[in-house]
Each structure stands twice: as structure tokens, then as C-alpha cells.
Scaffold this motif. Structure first.
Motif, PDB file in Angstrom:
ATOM      1  N   GLY A 242       0.761  -1.160  -0.081  1.00 26.90           N
ATOM      2  CA  GLY A 242       0.147  -0.001   0.056  1.00 26.90           C
ATOM      3  C   GLY A 242       0.797   1.285  -0.081  1.00 26.90           C
ATOM      4  N   VAL A 243       0.098   2.357  -0.187  1.00 27.00           N
ATOM      5  CA  VAL A 243       0.873   3.715  -0.170  1.00 27.00           C
ATOM      6  C   VAL A 243       1.254   3.991   1.360  1.00 27.00           C
ATOM      7  CG1 VAL A 243       0.742   6.096  -0.630  1.00 27.00           C
ATOM      8  CG2 VAL A 243      -0.450   4.531  -2.092  1.00 27.00           C
ATOM      9  N   ASP A 244       0.888   3.515   2.239  1.00 26.26           N
ATOM     10  CA  ASP A 244       1.261   3.979   3.459  1.00 26.26           C
ATOM     11  C   ASP A 244       2.633   2.982   3.898  1.00 26.26           C
ATOM     12  OD1 ASP A 244      -0.914   5.452   3.933  1.00 26.26           O
ATOM     13  OD2 ASP A 244      -1.930   4.042   4.943  1.00 26.26           O
ATOM     14  N   ASP A 245       2.917   1.910   3.069  1.00 23.98           N
ATOM     15  CA  ASP A 245       4.102   1.057   3.251  1.00 23.98           C
ATOM     16  C   ASP A 245       5.402   1.617   2.486  1.00 23.98           C
ATOM     17  OD1 ASP A 245       2.749  -0.650   4.996  1.00 23.98           O
ATOM     18  OD2 ASP A 245       1.932  -1.688   3.212  1.00 23.98           O
ATOM     19  N   LEU A 246       4.996   2.738   1.795  1.00 21.14           N
ATOM     20  CA  LEU A 246       6.177   3.353   1.170  1.00 21.14           C
ATOM     21  C   LEU A 246       6.556   4.551   1.527  1.00 21.14           C
ATOM     22  CD1 LEU A 246       5.154   2.423  -2.413  1.00 21.14           C
ATOM     23  CD2 LEU A 246       6.459   1.042  -1.148  1.00 21.14           C
ATOM     24  N   MET A 247       7.493   5.299   1.269  1.00 18.24           N
ATOM     25  CA  MET A 247       8.099   6.513   1.584  1.00 18.24           C
ATOM     26  C   MET A 247       8.976   7.137   0.624  1.00 18.24           C
ATOM     27  SD  MET A 247      10.559   5.292   5.216  1.00 18.24           S
ATOM     28  CE  MET A 247      11.500   6.978   5.172  1.00 18.24           C
ATOM     29  N   ILE A 248       8.964   8.268   0.559  1.00 21.19           N
ATOM     30  CA  ILE A 248       9.933   9.201  -0.594  1.00 21.19           C
ATOM     31  C   ILE A 248      11.099   9.787   0.403  1.00 21.19           C
ATOM     32  CG2 ILE A 248       8.411  11.066  -0.500  1.00 21.19           C
ATOM     33  CD1 ILE A 248       9.354  11.592  -3.396  1.00 21.19           C
ATOM     34  N   VAL A 249      12.389   9.607  -0.171  1.00 18.76           N
ATOM     35  CA  VAL A 249      13.354  10.427   0.561  1.00 18.76           C
ATOM     36  C   VAL A 249      14.025  11.224  -0.333  1.00 18.76           C
ATOM     37  CG1 VAL A 249      15.403  10.084   1.671  1.00 18.76           C
ATOM     38  CG2 VAL A 249      13.934   8.343   2.019  1.00 18.76           C
ATOM     39  N   ARG A 250      13.927  12.391  -0.009  1.00 23.78           N
ATOM     40  CA  ARG A 250      14.555  13.818  -1.027  1.00 23.78           C
ATOM     41  C   ARG A 250      15.932  14.123  -0.582  1.00 23.78           C
ATOM     42  NH1 ARG A 250      13.635  15.148  -6.315  1.00 23.78           N
ATOM     43  NH2 ARG A 250      14.168  17.329  -6.822  1.00 23.78           N
ATOM     44  N   GLY A 251      16.843  13.528  -1.196  1.00 21.25           N
ATOM     45  CA  GLY A 251      18.348  13.689  -0.520  1.00 21.25           C
ATOM     46  C   GLY A 251      18.384  12.917   0.789  1.00 21.25           C
ATOM     47  N   VAL A 253      16.124  14.016   3.368  1.00 18.86           N
ATOM     48  CA  VAL A 253      14.873  14.347   4.153  1.00 18.86           C
ATOM     49  C   VAL A 253      13.872  13.228   3.646  1.00 18.86           C
ATOM     50  CG1 VAL A 253      13.384  16.183   4.576  1.00 18.86           C
ATOM     51  CG2 VAL A 253      15.772  16.720   4.078  1.00 18.86           C
ATOM     52  N   ILE A 254      13.047  12.883   4.570  1.00 13.63           N
ATOM     53  CA  ILE A 254      11.965  12.200   4.305  1.00 13.63           C
ATOM     54  C   ILE A 254      10.619  12.907   4.535  1.00 13.63           C
ATOM     55  CG2 ILE A 254      10.552  10.091   5.489  1.00 13.63           C
ATOM     56  CD1 ILE A 254      12.851   9.218   6.955  1.00 13.63           C
ATOM     57  N   ILE A 255      10.166  13.064   3.162  1.00 11.94           N
ATOM     58  CA  ILE A 255       8.836  14.012   2.952  1.00 11.94           C
ATOM     59  C   ILE A 255       7.665  13.228   3.434  1.00 11.94           C
ATOM     60  CG2 ILE A 255       7.636  15.383   1.266  1.00 11.94           C
ATOM     61  CD1 ILE A 255      10.579  16.208   1.509  1.00 11.94           C
ATOM     62  N   PRO A 256       6.811  13.926   4.259  1.00  8.79           N
ATOM     63  CA  PRO A 256       5.578  13.251   4.675  1.00  8.79           C
ATOM     64  C   PRO A 256       4.499  13.278   3.458  1.00  8.79           C
ATOM     65  CG  PRO A 256       6.317  14.856   6.108  1.00  8.79           C
ATOM     66  CD  PRO A 256       7.084  15.151   5.101  1.00  8.79           C
ATOM     67  N   HIS A 257       3.663  12.287   3.656  1.00  3.57           N
ATOM     68  CA  HIS A 257       2.675  11.895   2.526  1.00  3.57           C
ATOM     69  C   HIS A 257       1.715  13.201   2.039  1.00  3.57           C
ATOM     70  CE1 HIS A 257       4.337   8.020   3.317  1.00  3.57           C
ATOM     71  NE2 HIS A 257       3.566   7.257   2.623  1.00  3.57           N
ATOM     72  N   HIS A 258       1.267  13.685   3.255  1.00  5.07           N
ATOM     73  CA  HIS A 258       0.012  14.839   3.232  1.00  5.07           C
ATOM     74  C   HIS A 258       0.536  16.185   2.587  1.00  5.07           C
ATOM     75  CE1 HIS A 258       2.296  15.688   6.969  1.00  5.07           C
ATOM     76  NE2 HIS A 258       1.871  16.939   6.762  1.00  5.07           N
ATOM     77  N   LYS A 327      14.395   8.844  -3.975  1.00  5.06           N
ATOM     78  CA  LYS A 327      14.299   7.499  -3.465  1.00  5.06           C
ATOM     79  C   LYS A 327      13.059   7.218  -2.915  1.00  5.06           C
ATOM     80  CE  LYS A 327      19.341   7.402  -1.963  1.00  5.06           C
ATOM     81  NZ  LYS A 327      19.537   8.941  -1.936  1.00  5.06           N
ATOM     82  N   VAL A 328      12.562   5.719  -3.512  1.00  6.44           N
ATOM     83  CA  VAL A 328      11.186   5.318  -2.990  1.00  6.44           C
ATOM     84  C   VAL A 328      11.748   4.061  -2.068  1.00  6.44           C
ATOM     85  CG1 VAL A 328       9.079   4.121  -3.512  1.00  6.44           C
ATOM     86  CG2 VAL A 328      10.079   6.211  -4.863  1.00  6.44           C
ATOM     87  N   VAL A 329      11.234   4.001  -1.014  1.00  8.51           N
ATOM     88  CA  VAL A 329      11.748   3.210   0.202  1.00  8.51           C
ATOM     89  C   VAL A 329      10.638   2.427   0.867  1.00  8.51           C
ATOM     90  CG1 VAL A 329      13.369   2.545   2.290  1.00  8.51           C
ATOM     91  CG2 VAL A 329      13.963   4.567   0.518  1.00  8.51           C
ATOM     92  N   ASP A 330      10.675   1.223   0.849  1.00  9.48           N
ATOM     93  CA  ASP A 330       9.865   0.317   1.803  1.00  9.48           C
ATOM     94  C   ASP A 330       9.934   0.592   3.309  1.00  9.48           C
ATOM     95  OD1 ASP A 330       8.171  -1.421   3.169  1.00  9.48           O
ATOM     96  OD2 ASP A 330       8.633  -3.232   1.752  1.00  9.48           O
ATOM     97  N   ARG A 331       8.981   1.128   3.839  1.00 14.34           N
ATOM     98  CA  ARG A 331       9.077   1.564   5.349  1.00 14.34           C
ATOM     99  C   ARG A 331       9.450   0.599   6.246  1.00 14.34           C
ATOM    100  NH1 ARG A 331       7.057   6.146   7.573  1.00 14.34           N
ATOM    101  NH2 ARG A 331       5.993   6.681   5.598  1.00 14.34           N
ATOM    102  N   ARG A 332       8.993  -0.834   5.794  1.00 18.67           N
ATOM    103  CA  ARG A 332       9.418  -1.997   6.715  1.00 18.67           C
ATOM    104  C   ARG A 332      11.008  -2.156   6.564  1.00 18.67           C
ATOM    105  NH1 ARG A 332       4.749  -5.397   3.920  1.00 18.67           N
ATOM    106  NH2 ARG A 332       5.895  -4.457   2.242  1.00 18.67           N
ATOM    107  N   TRP A 333      11.454  -1.931   5.325  1.00 15.55           N
ATOM    108  CA  TRP A 333      12.892  -2.241   5.191  1.00 15.55           C
ATOM    109  C   TRP A 333      13.460  -0.997   6.201  1.00 15.55           C
ATOM    110  CZ3 TRP A 333      16.616   1.209   3.636  1.00 15.55           C
ATOM    111  CH2 TRP A 333      18.047   0.613   3.550  1.00 15.55           C
TER     112      TRP A 333
END
Length: 372
Positions: A242-251, A253-258, A327-333
């Protein structure tokens, strides 16, 4: 001889004080003293009136008259002829109807300050009139308008208020139009999937007004198409993510979904190292003129389809960026490996944080040698 000489120079009429001293002996109440004093004054006036009608048979007590003792003979003769003026009682003013409880205090203060007020007002008027003839000169109790003021105040009328409200509304609509144009502008975001190693993900077509979770959803679909992962059924694994299981890292910095990309573009948010998180343009794109055939209404189906077709993603703004920046990272990882470099250097985005002057430290409080 001595008794006759002493009686010759002593006044025959008693003064008020002598009469009061004879009538009051010892301690007397204040009301009784006032009553006896009034009686003595009435008796003194009565004797003075009798002396003026019949003529003074005895020397007049000069303490009760207005004639000074050192007056000459002529003055004494004229005073004796004119007689003694009767003492008049001062008429008491009847207090008016009191409308306020503090009226007495105001009357007393006005009575004491009246002289000071008139004196101060005269001095101020003299000081103003004695000036060099400036614009603020006071003449005849009127204040002259200051002619040196360049801008005259506008009269606030209903028509002026309606005009001002219409201008504000027009500006508001213009701003909203520009904002919508900026938000609808398409951009390209190259990215990679990161799970300890960089896996190319391609380029995603986005709009400046889209949210971060929309980008993650599109990147999830790209991962399913490419079959990214070590598992044999990677496509099914990405379908269950799901989208909540992914996170974007810009440089770093982890950017929140909202958050939406428009927020970072308009605020020109700065990340670590003094580099903007999303360096896209905040200006609205220029409107391109339609072909003459389409404007005239004479066009083929192929021309209409070509005009509606989306531009190539490689021609969009941001297509030439480094994919490793996003970077698109799996939050569980990340939860399992956030103590290992480079995940240990990542941090959540804080809008109040000044990343340009930030000194990076690890979990133990040790400063990174590349923090600046």
C-alpha cells in the motif's frame, strides 16, 4: 485728673470681641457661640444705624469702620459726617440641582484651576501667533489646515467601499487563476527504488499540485510493472504493497505523505547543504497559441488528437534531474535498517527547521565530518 484723662482716650463703644468675651465665659458649644455672635453683630449694626440717623454722641470705634486710624482731621470730619457704613451680609448662592454625584468635586477643581487655565491658554495663543507664520498658525480660535501635506485623505463613501471591494475580489480571482495554472503544470520526477541498492525506477509524470502519496502510488505501479525485487513473484508483492508502506526520501529528508509539491515550490524550501528540496519553477507557464486550422475550426481528426496528446515526459521540467536524489523506500525495510548508513542519516521533514545551519550528528551525538 488721671482718671478723667484715661476715660477721655478710651472708646465708649465696645468692639465685637469685647462683647463676645463678656457674653461667653468658659467653654461654650459651637452652636451657642455662633448664636451669640449673630446677636452681637445685630446689636452692633443697630447701634451703627442709630448713630447715622441721630449723629454720633460718642467716638466711633475705628476697628468697626473702614476709616484708617492715621487719617487726617479733614478725613475724620468727613467720616463722622458720612457716618458708619453698615456691614452687609454676603448672600449665599442656592446650590443648583445636582445631576452627577461628582459634580461638587468638579466645581471645586474648576474653581481652583480656572485662573491657571486662562493664563496657560493666553500664553499658548501668544506663542502660536508670535511664530513665523507657519501653516499651523492659530488665528481667531481656528486651526488653519496644513497645506504642506501632499496626499489628502480619501472620503470613505459607499461607492468607494464598493470599488475597493471589487478591486480586492478581482485580485483574489487573478491570484486563484495563476495558482491553478501553476498547480496544473506537469513536471517529471526521476526516481530509484532503494533497499540497500539503487534500482532504476524510471520517470513519473506529475503535476505541481499533486500530493506526495500520489507520486508513491504511481511509483508502486511502476515497480509492479518492472518486477522490482528479489522475490520470484515480485509483481504480486508490489500489488499487495500500500501507499502507507512506502516513503519518499528527497536527498536525506523524508517527505511526509500529506504535503503537496506546490508547498515546497512556492515556499522554496531549502534542504541540507543549501539545496532546494524541489527546484521547480513557481511561475505559471506561458500560454501557447493554437494552430490556425484549429482556431478556424477546420482540422482533421489526427490534428485534434495530436493537440490533445500529452507532451513527451522527457521534455517536461525536471526530466534531467539525478534519479538518485529521489528514493522510494519500503517503510518496513527502513525500520529494520535505520541504524545503518545511509538510512541513519535520514531525517523527517520539519517546516520550522533551518537546514542550512544544521550540524548533523549520529545517534551517539557525534558530529558527522561531512555535516557542513
Amino acid at each position: 485728673m488721671s482718671d478723667q484723662a484715661a476715660s477721655r482716650f478710651t472708646p465708649q463703644n465696645k468692639t465685637i470681641q469685647e462683647r463676645l468675651s463678656t457674653n461667653t465665659v468658659g467653654l461654650v458649644a459651637l452652636s451657642d457661640f455662633r448664636k451669640r455672635r449673630a446677636e452681637v453683630l445685630e446689636q452692633q449694626e443697630r447701634e451703627a444705624r442709630d448713630a447715622t440717623t441721630t449723629g454720633p454722641s460718642t467716638p466711633v470705634d475705628r476697628s468697626q469702620t473702614g476709616t484708617p486710624d492715621n487719617a487726617g482731621g479733614a478725613a475724620s470730619d468727613s467720616g463722622s459726617a458720612a457716618g458708619v457704613r453698615p456691614v452687609k451680609k454676603a448672600k449665599k448662592k442656592k446650590p443648583g440641582k445636582k445631576l452627577l454625584s461628582f459634580g461638587d468635586d468638579d466645581d471645586e477643581e474648576n474653581g481652583d484651576d480656572s485662573e491657571a487655565t486662562t493664563a496657560g491658554g493666553s500664553e499658548r495663543s501668544k506663542g502660536v501667533n508670535s511664530g513665523d507664520g507657519g501653516n499651523g498658525e492659530l488665528r481667531g480660535g481656528k486651526i488653519k489646515a496644513n497645506a504642506s501635506v501632499g496626499l489628502a485623505p480619501k472620503s470613505v463613501t459607499k461607492s468607494a467601499l464598493r470599488k475597493e471591494a471589487a478591486e480586492r475580489e478581482a485580485l483574489r480571482r487573478e491570484f486563484l487563476t495563476i495558482q491553478e495554472a501553476v498547480k496544473s503544470t506537469e513536471i517529471a520526477i526521476p526516481f530509484v527504488f532503494y533497499d540497500g541498492a539503487n534500482t532504476p525506477g524510471g520517470i513519473v509524470r506529475m503535476k505541481k499540485g499533486d500530493f506526495v502519496w500520489v507520486f508513491l502510488d504511481k511509483s508502486r505501479k511502476v515497480g509492479a510493472e518492472l518486477g522490482v525485487g528479489e522475490q520470484a513473484n515480485a509483481t504480486r508483492a508490489w500489488a499487495r504493497v500500500g501507499v502507507d508502506d512506502l516513503m519518499i526520501v528527497r536527498g536525506t529528508v523524508i517527505i511526509p505523505h500529506h504535503y503537496d509539491f506546490y508547498y515546497f515550490i512556492m515556499n522554496k524550501s531549502i534542504g541540507p547543504g543549501g539545496k532546494r528540496l524541489f527546484g521547480y519553477s513557481a511561475e505559471a507557464p506561458e500560454k501557447t497559441a493554437a494552430p490556425e486550422s484549429l482556431a478556424a475550426g477546420l482540422s482533421t481528426a489526427a490534428e485534434v488528437k495530436a493537440s490533445k496528446a500529452l507532451p513527451d515526459v522527457n521534455t517536461l521540467e525536471g526530466a534531467d534531474e539525478d534519479p538518485l536524489e529521489t528514493k522510494v523506500v519500503d517503510r518496513r525495510w527502513y525500520e529494520r535498517n535505520k541504524h545503518i548508513y545511509p538510512a541513519s542519516t535520514w531525517q523527517d521533514f520539519d517546516p520550522d527547521m533551518d537546514y542550512t545551519n544544521q550540524v548533523r550528528k549520529d545517534g551517539g551525538g557525534n558530529t558527522f565530518f561531512y555535516s557542513k
